[in-house]
Each structure stands twice: as C-alpha cells, then as structure tokens.
Design a protein around this motif. Sequence first.
Motif, PDB file in Angstrom:
ATOM      1  N   ILE A  13      -2.700  21.608  57.946  1.00  0.00           N
ATOM      2  CA  ILE A  13      -2.317  20.727  59.051  1.00  0.00           C
ATOM      3  C   ILE A  13      -2.319  21.585  60.307  1.00  0.00           C
ATOM      4  O   ILE A  13      -1.787  22.698  60.306  1.00  0.00           O
ATOM      5  CB  ILE A  13      -0.935  20.108  58.813  1.00  0.00           C
ATOM      6  N   ALA A  14      -2.942  21.101  61.357  1.00  0.00           N
ATOM      7  CA  ALA A  14      -3.037  21.875  62.591  1.00  0.00           C
ATOM      8  C   ALA A  14      -2.869  20.938  63.778  1.00  0.00           C
ATOM      9  O   ALA A  14      -3.093  19.733  63.674  1.00  0.00           O
ATOM     10  CB  ALA A  14      -4.379  22.595  62.664  1.00  0.00           C
ATOM     11  N   GLY A  15      -2.456  21.495  64.879  1.00  0.00           N
ATOM     12  CA  GLY A  15      -2.287  20.698  66.077  1.00  0.00           C
ATOM     13  C   GLY A  15      -2.049  21.561  67.292  1.00  0.00           C
ATOM     14  O   GLY A  15      -2.193  22.788  67.247  1.00  0.00           O
ATOM     15  N   THR A  16      -1.656  20.906  68.360  1.00  0.00           N
ATOM     16  CA  THR A  16      -1.371  21.583  69.624  1.00  0.00           C
ATOM     17  C   THR A  16      -0.130  20.955  70.227  1.00  0.00           C
ATOM     18  O   THR A  16      -0.035  19.722  70.293  1.00  0.00           O
ATOM     19  CB  THR A  16      -2.552  21.436  70.601  1.00  0.00           C
ATOM     20  N   VAL A  17       0.826  21.774  70.637  1.00  0.00           N
ATOM     21  CA  VAL A  17       1.978  21.248  71.364  1.00  0.00           C
ATOM     22  C   VAL A  17       1.598  21.197  72.840  1.00  0.00           C
ATOM     23  O   VAL A  17       1.031  22.135  73.388  1.00  0.00           O
ATOM     24  CB  VAL A  17       3.274  22.062  71.113  1.00  0.00           C
ATOM     25  N   PRO A  50       1.172  30.252  64.946  1.00  0.00           N
ATOM     26  CA  PRO A  50       0.565  29.958  66.246  1.00  0.00           C
ATOM     27  C   PRO A  50      -0.861  30.509  66.293  1.00  0.00           C
ATOM     28  O   PRO A  50      -1.152  31.555  65.727  1.00  0.00           O
ATOM     29  CB  PRO A  50       1.462  30.690  67.244  1.00  0.00           C
ATOM     30  N   GLY A  51      -1.743  29.767  66.967  1.00  0.00           N
ATOM     31  CA  GLY A  51      -3.115  30.228  67.142  1.00  0.00           C
ATOM     32  C   GLY A  51      -3.210  31.209  68.300  1.00  0.00           C
ATOM     33  O   GLY A  51      -2.202  31.688  68.820  1.00  0.00           O
ATOM     34  N   ASP A  52      -4.428  31.493  68.717  1.00  0.00           N
ATOM     35  CA  ASP A  52      -4.674  32.390  69.845  1.00  0.00           C
ATOM     36  C   ASP A  52      -4.230  31.687  71.125  1.00  0.00           C
ATOM     37  O   ASP A  52      -4.885  30.757  71.597  1.00  0.00           O
ATOM     38  CB  ASP A  52      -6.150  32.747  69.907  1.00  0.00           C
ATOM     39  N   PRO A  57      -3.847  27.619  74.159  1.00  0.00           N
ATOM     40  CA  PRO A  57      -2.394  27.542  74.273  1.00  0.00           C
ATOM     41  C   PRO A  57      -1.827  26.348  73.513  1.00  0.00           C
ATOM     42  O   PRO A  57      -2.387  25.254  73.552  1.00  0.00           O
ATOM     43  CB  PRO A  57      -2.148  27.382  75.771  1.00  0.00           C
ATOM     44  N   GLY A  58      -0.725  26.581  72.804  1.00  0.00           N
ATOM     45  CA  GLY A  58      -0.044  25.520  72.077  1.00  0.00           C
ATOM     46  C   GLY A  58      -0.577  25.268  70.686  1.00  0.00           C
ATOM     47  O   GLY A  58      -0.009  24.476  69.936  1.00  0.00           O
ATOM     48  N   SER A  59      -1.668  25.912  70.300  1.00  0.00           N
ATOM     49  CA  SER A  59      -2.262  25.642  68.989  1.00  0.00           C
ATOM     50  C   SER A  59      -1.411  26.255  67.880  1.00  0.00           C
ATOM     51  O   SER A  59      -0.767  27.282  68.052  1.00  0.00           O
ATOM     52  CB  SER A  59      -3.694  26.165  68.913  1.00  0.00           C
ATOM     53  N   TRP A  60      -1.416  25.579  66.729  1.00  0.00           N
ATOM     54  CA  TRP A  60      -0.662  26.031  65.566  1.00  0.00           C
ATOM     55  C   TRP A  60      -1.337  25.520  64.301  1.00  0.00           C
ATOM     56  O   TRP A  60      -2.101  24.550  64.349  1.00  0.00           O
ATOM     57  CB  TRP A  60       0.795  25.558  65.617  1.00  0.00           C
TER      58      TRP A  60
END
Length: 103
Positions: A13-17, A50-52, A57-60
């Motif tokens: 599961i992945a997304g962005t805040v 958290p992603g790069d 920004p905000g990726s997870w």
Amino acid sequence: MTGWTANDLEPPIAGTVLNGSVGVDLTSATTVVAHIKRSDDTTISRAVTPGDQTTAPGSWTLPLVTGDLPSSGAYAIEVQVTWPGTRPQTFGPTSFPVGREIA
C-alpha cells in the motif's frame, strides 16, 4: 490506489500525504504510522517507510504482511505523522475495497 484481494501481500500500500495539492515533506517527522481499519472493524497500526522526500515529498509505502487483508470488504487507511515535540497530524482516512478470493 491499486486493487487488492483478501490475503494479498503485493503490491504494498502506498500513497502521498498532502497539504492541499502539495506533498508534505516528512524529513523532520519523528514517526509516520498507518492505521488500517479492516472490514471486520479491527484496526492495525504499523510504521510506514517514507519515500525519497526530495523527489516525491509526502510519499510513503507500507509493505503488506500476512494478516493485513484477511477478508474482503471495505477498508480504510489513515496516516498519522508525529512531528518534533510529539505533535500529531493525521491524513485521511481513505477508503479502499478488498475483493473476495475465488480460488
């Protein structure tokens, strides 16, 4: 979001805040945790990766483990970011369906 079937372990599961339409830089966050409310109303909580934050920004990402999606139905996920000074900020919830296994 991608679709899942009960007991799937891929994809994660992945997304962005987001703050509006802008990704929130998670670099200074002390913790980033996903809370998943399953179709049986139980909730699991686990740290996300958290992603790069420079390029996205905000990726997870939350890798799935056995037991995360045990049955079909409506699921919801929210991401809680804790900032320095133990100041929480919650993003979501976002709903997603988990389909029924047929084999």
